[in-house]
Write a protein that holds these residues in place. Structure first.
Motif, PDB file in Angstrom:
ATOM      1  N   SER A  35     -60.040 -15.792 -10.150  1.00  0.00           N
ATOM      2  CA  SER A  35     -58.765 -15.536 -10.811  1.00  0.00           C
ATOM      3  C   SER A  35     -57.705 -15.117  -9.793  1.00  0.00           C
ATOM      4  O   SER A  35     -57.964 -14.975  -8.603  1.00  0.00           O
ATOM      5  N   LYS A  36     -56.505 -14.898 -10.276  1.00  0.00           N
ATOM      6  CA  LYS A  36     -55.402 -14.522  -9.395  1.00  0.00           C
ATOM      7  C   LYS A  36     -55.469 -13.058  -8.969  1.00  0.00           C
ATOM      8  O   LYS A  36     -54.752 -12.653  -8.068  1.00  0.00           O
ATOM      9  N   PHE A  37     -56.346 -12.263  -9.586  1.00  0.00           N
ATOM     10  CA  PHE A  37     -56.417 -10.844  -9.255  1.00  0.00           C
ATOM     11  C   PHE A  37     -56.961 -10.603  -7.850  1.00  0.00           C
ATOM     12  O   PHE A  37     -56.718  -9.573  -7.245  1.00  0.00           O
ATOM     13  N   VAL A  38     -57.718 -11.536  -7.324  1.00  0.00           N
ATOM     14  CA  VAL A  38     -58.330 -11.347  -6.018  1.00  0.00           C
ATOM     15  C   VAL A  38     -57.490 -12.009  -4.917  1.00  0.00           C
ATOM     16  O   VAL A  38     -57.875 -11.997  -3.755  1.00  0.00           O
ATOM     17  N   ASN A  39     -56.345 -12.555  -5.273  1.00  0.00           N
ATOM     18  CA  ASN A  39     -55.480 -13.236  -4.319  1.00  0.00           C
ATOM     19  C   ASN A  39     -55.081 -12.320  -3.162  1.00  0.00           C
ATOM     20  O   ASN A  39     -55.014 -12.771  -2.020  1.00  0.00           O
ATOM     21  N   CYS A  40     -54.840 -11.044  -3.438  1.00  0.00           N
ATOM     22  CA  CYS A  40     -54.426 -10.131  -2.365  1.00  0.00           C
ATOM     23  C   CYS A  40     -55.534  -9.964  -1.322  1.00  0.00           C
ATOM     24  O   CYS A  40     -55.261  -9.860  -0.130  1.00  0.00           O
ATOM     25  N   TYR A  42     -57.850 -12.306  -0.566  1.00  0.00           N
ATOM     26  CA  TYR A  42     -57.883 -13.545   0.194  1.00  0.00           C
ATOM     27  C   TYR A  42     -56.720 -13.611   1.171  1.00  0.00           C
ATOM     28  O   TYR A  42     -56.873 -14.082   2.300  1.00  0.00           O
ATOM     29  N   ARG A  43     -55.550 -13.146   0.756  1.00  0.00           N
ATOM     30  CA  ARG A  43     -54.376 -13.169   1.633  1.00  0.00           C
ATOM     31  C   ARG A  43     -54.585 -12.235   2.819  1.00  0.00           C
ATOM     32  O   ARG A  43     -54.251 -12.577   3.956  1.00  0.00           O
TER      33      ARG A  43
END
Length: 58
Positions: A35-40, A42-43
């Protein structure tokens, strides 16, 4: 859902409500990597990898 657990804690529905609550929490943690919650995270990993590559190259 937590409020529902507090409301039904003295009734016979507590087991069902707790099972639903724990199922939702486990489901959330299972889909979180997609989901988009783990994007930080990965970034941050990408920025650290880029910084490491730049340091090795120079």
């Amino acid at each position: 859902m937590v409020i529902i657990l507090l409301v039904v804690r003295e009734t016979c529905f507590m087991g069902v409500a707790l099972a639903i609550h724990l199922g939702l929490v486990c489901g959330f943690f299972l889909i979180m990597p997609f989901s988009k919650f783990v994007n930080c995270l990965y970034r941050l990993a990408a920025l650290l990898a880029d910084a490491g590559e730049r340091q090795v190259a120079s």
